[in-house]
Write an enzyme that holds these catalytic residues in place. Structure first.
Site, PDB file in Angstrom:
ATOM      1  N   ASP A 315     -28.763   9.892 -20.557  1.00 17.39           N
ATOM      2  CA  ASP A 315     -28.702   9.605 -19.121  1.00 17.39           C
ATOM      3  C   ASP A 315     -29.062   8.131 -18.969  1.00 17.39           C
ATOM      4  O   ASP A 315     -29.219   7.420 -19.970  1.00 17.39           O
ATOM      5  CB  ASP A 315     -29.667  10.525 -18.341  1.00 17.39           C
ATOM      6  CG  ASP A 315     -29.106  10.834 -16.955  1.00 17.39           C
ATOM      7  OD1 ASP A 315     -28.870   9.876 -16.190  1.00 17.39           O
ATOM      8  OD2 ASP A 315     -28.892  12.017 -16.640  1.00 17.39           O
ATOM      9  N   HIS A 385     -24.170   7.348 -15.379  1.00 12.21           N
ATOM     10  CA  HIS A 385     -25.455   7.685 -16.005  1.00 12.21           C
ATOM     11  C   HIS A 385     -25.599   7.040 -17.389  1.00 12.21           C
ATOM     12  O   HIS A 385     -26.186   7.648 -18.297  1.00 12.21           O
ATOM     13  CB  HIS A 385     -25.609   9.203 -16.119  1.00 12.21           C
ATOM     14  CG  HIS A 385     -25.879   9.867 -14.797  1.00 12.21           C
ATOM     15  ND1 HIS A 385     -27.124   9.934 -14.237  1.00 12.21           N
ATOM     16  CD2 HIS A 385     -25.048  10.467 -13.910  1.00 12.21           C
ATOM     17  CE1 HIS A 385     -27.052  10.562 -13.064  1.00 12.21           C
ATOM     18  NE2 HIS A 385     -25.798  10.881 -12.843  1.00 12.21           N
ATOM     19  N   GLU A 450     -21.585  11.969 -10.597  1.00 15.64           N
ATOM     20  CA  GLU A 450     -22.242  10.912  -9.825  1.00 15.64           C
ATOM     21  C   GLU A 450     -21.821   9.489 -10.179  1.00 15.64           C
ATOM     22  O   GLU A 450     -22.644   8.582 -10.189  1.00 15.64           O
ATOM     23  CB  GLU A 450     -23.763  11.048  -9.952  1.00 15.64           C
ATOM     24  CG  GLU A 450     -24.257  12.321  -9.312  1.00 15.64           C
ATOM     25  CD  GLU A 450     -25.775  12.443  -9.302  1.00 15.64           C
ATOM     26  OE1 GLU A 450     -26.318  12.813  -8.277  1.00 15.64           O
ATOM     27  OE2 GLU A 450     -26.416  12.170 -10.349  1.00 15.64           O
TER      28      GLU A 450
HETATM   29  C1  ACM Z   1     -26.204  16.462 -11.456  1.00 18.78           C
HETATM   30  O1  ACM Z   1     -27.154  17.040 -10.920  1.00 18.78           O
HETATM   31  N1  ACM Z   1     -26.014  15.185 -11.247  1.00 18.78           N
HETATM   32  C2  ACM Z   1     -25.272  17.159 -12.329  1.00 18.78           C
END
Ligand code: ACM
Length: 640
Positions: A315, A385, A450
């Site tokens: 991440d 991420h 995201e």
């Molecule tokens: C997530 O909660 N961004 C998969």
């Protein structure tokens, strides 16, 4: 542990003109020396919106949850004295104790860093009581401690609790090994409890006879109880293990709480799971969990007959898997510290904090899981991420892109791999080459969540890729990227899994692709309509980092709402799924996001009882779910 020379306290206070309110800070100097020309850094999920509004402090630097301040020029903090300052213009209000500073450190004029101790955020002018009990006392109408509860159960309770269960003489080696596996599992989870199984015939015990029944589904089993023996039927490894686990539950319950639970004298259980995918995810990027913790969590999954461990290995905050072709990923990309490329976040202080899994360790985790019928699905979260990956491999950025041209929802600038840079695919190809030698699952999870709305729009390379291929904006680029990733995985014999936004901008080929619906339950239905296989992980029910009550003192995140255990238990993933789309619904999954998991106590408080609640929702038919029975039995759960 050395004692901190400083302490930082923080209090959230409402403001008349801003619903996000303000944070008031007090830094106390507990050392023997006055300090001047110092800086204070803290990490918090309640970030400031720049340029920010500050009283008695100057913001020096911010990176996601990292904030660094200086006091007014010439300020001297004497021993025993306090520096007070306020931070307003927060991006959202603090709602719970975990919404303030999670860690802090002071940097002195000589550049040295010193921890400042913190406690959770206080609140001013509003109640700060504890939450009421999250679980009712519960009621086990049938006195059997089975979790998940079976499809069919018709049992009579016995008066005597068997001393232990043992395989009848002549039991074959595979069956003996299966007993050994579940006995060992029980011992690891409850070292102080009486053993459910022994190998030698024991006076007062009950023999188990194993029957192979090829017609049963691989995860199905039957158990027939009589005073003389227990007959356990299954088609193979998984069903047999689940049957033995059910027996261990029954005996463990009867011995741990004999007033509530008994062991069957006679009758039958016939059982099989509701869903094929019964998962639990763990985010090891925001906080590192050593291999022993990961293996213990897998033990807990096995105890509740969950069969998939989704290992969120990368991440923004860290990359945690050794990749031999790119050692930087775990030398640079796993280390956060005041003087490192990755700054302290989410509970880190003056000392650099790292942690990653060697390939040997990851293989051991996969083998441990496989021995318990749990499949490990690894995730590297791309293209968004990816701050940690880009910190390790900075050449993967477009040098012409403005430095802070977009920010992720977590506040990271320019955090996405660029689909227009060919080296991105070369690196990922080598990463996948190594991953397929470690992980055996048919899918590899590649995130896809995201990516911020205007990502890559300031990258000339991305712009020219858009022109060349007629791609529409950020999500056209994302789809282009994900389609290539899908092909790369296919070439390595694996299918693509991802979060629901993989479908955006044109998505990927749905055939064989599994997406996790996390943003809302309706998203899952839409994905199924588009032809994707779906696992339901809605934040509103299955994110185990969400708070369980509105009380300030309840720890956790709240952006997806308040998720009491009863809601997690009763939530029906199949709820609104049209009948014709149900075959696409492969199952359900708990997600353990780790931003707030800065202590073992918080982990256990947030994960239990909701993880077993999801395990029962994953296994037990809707009509057999019973909240009060669950509440009575779940008290016996192991903890991490
Ligand atoms: C997530 O909660 N961004 C998969």
């Amino acid at each position: 542990m050395t004692k901190a020379s400083f302490r930082l306290e923080n209090t959230w206070r409402p403001l008349a003109n801003d619903p996000a309110g303000a944070l008031d800070f007090t830094l106390i100097n507990l050392s023997d020396a006055p300090i001047r020309d110092f800086k204070l850094a803290y990490t918090t999920l309640t970030r400031v919106k720049e340029p920010g509004v500050f009283d008695n402090a100057v913001l020096l630097k911010r990176n996601a949850n990292f904030h660094q301040f200086a006091p007014p020029a010439g300020f001297v903090l004497e021993p025993g004295a306090a520096w007070r300052f306020s931070v307003a213009s927060l991006w959202r209000r603090a709602r719970h104790r975990t919404d303030g500073a999670k860690s802090a450190y002071v940097t002195l004029a000589d550049g040295s860093h010193h921890d400042a101790a913190v406690i959770d955020c206080q609140i001013e002018g509003l109640p700060s009581e504890l939450a009421p009990a999250l679980l009712p006392a519960g009621e086990a109408k049938q006195p059997f401690a089975l979790l998940p509860w079976p499809v069919k159960v018709d049992l009579s309770a016995g008066d005597l609790i068997p001393v232990a269960l043992y395989p009848v003489s002549g039991t074959g080696l595979e069956d003996l090994r299966a007993v050994d596996d579940v006995l060992s599992l029980h011992y690891r989870l409850f070292a102080d409890a009486p053993a459910p199984f022994v190998f030698a015939t024991v006076e007062g015990g009950r023999p188990i006879r194993f029957a192979r029944r090829e017609e049963l589904a691989p995860e199905a089993f039957e158990i027939a109880f009589s005073r003389e023996e227990i007959v356990l039927s299954s088609a193979g490894k998984a069903g047999r293990q689940y049957a033995l686990t059910a027996l261990a539950h029954l005996l463990h319950g009867a011995k741990s709480d004999p007033k509530m639970f008994r062991f069957p004298a006679s009758g039958q259980i016939a059982d099989s799971p509701r869903y094929a995918w019964r998962g639990c995810h763990l985010d090891v990027s925001r906080q590192f969990f050593p291999t022993a913790d990961v293996e213990r969590l897998i033990d807990i999954l096995a105890w509740f007959r969950l069969n998939t461990f989704h290992w969120h290995l990368s991440d923004d905050e860290a990359w945690r898997l050794e990749i031999k072709a790119f050692p930087e990923l775990t030398t640079v990309g796993a280390l956060r510290g005041p003087d490192e490329p990755l700054l302290p976040q989410l509970g880190n202080g003056a000392k650099p904090v790292g942690g990653f899994y060697t390939q040997e360790e990851a293989r051991a985790v996969v083998a441990h899981a496989a021995s318990l019928c749990v499949e490990v699905v690894p995730e590297i979260d791309i293209p968004g991420h990816s701050t940690a990956m880009l910190a390790a491999l900075p050449d993967l950025a477009d040098g012409q892109e403005a430095p802070e041209s977009y920010r992720s929802v977590q506040g990271y600038p320019n955090n996405a791999l660029n689909p227009a840079i060919e080296a991105t695919y070369d690196v990922l190809g080598k990463v996948f080459d190594e991953m397929v030698t470690i992980f055996t699952a048919p899918v590899i999870h590649v995130g896809g969540d995201e990516v911020a709305d205007n990502t890559w729009m300031a990258s000339p390379l991305a712009r020219s890729l858009m022109d060349k291929h007629g791609l529409d904006g950020t999500f056209g680029l994302q789809s282009f990227f994900m389609k290539r990733i899908q092909e790369m995985l296919k070439a390595r014999g694996r299918r693509l899994a991802g979060w629901d936004e993989v479908s955006h901008g044109g998505g990927v080929t749905p055939e064989g692709t599994l997406l996790m619906a996390w943003r809302a339950p309706e998203v899952g239905i839409q994905l199924a309509k588009e032809g994707y296989d779906v696992v339901m992980t809605p934040g509103q029910a299955y994110y185990l980092d969400m708070v369980q009550d509105e009380a300030w003192q309840e720890p956790g995140a709240s952006w997806a709402g308040t998720v009491p255990p009863k809601h997690t238990y009763t939530f029906e993933a199949a709820g609104e799924f049209p009948e014709e789309l149900k075959p696409r619904l492969k199952g359900v999954q708990a997600c353990i996001w780790a931003e707030n998991f800065i202590s073992r106590d918080y982990f256990n408080h947030l994960v239990f009882p909701r993880l077993p609640a999801i395990a029962e929702a994953a296994w037990t038919p809707r009509d057999n779910k019973d909240w009060l029975r669950f509440a009575a039995i779940v008290r016996l759960s192991p903890r991490l």
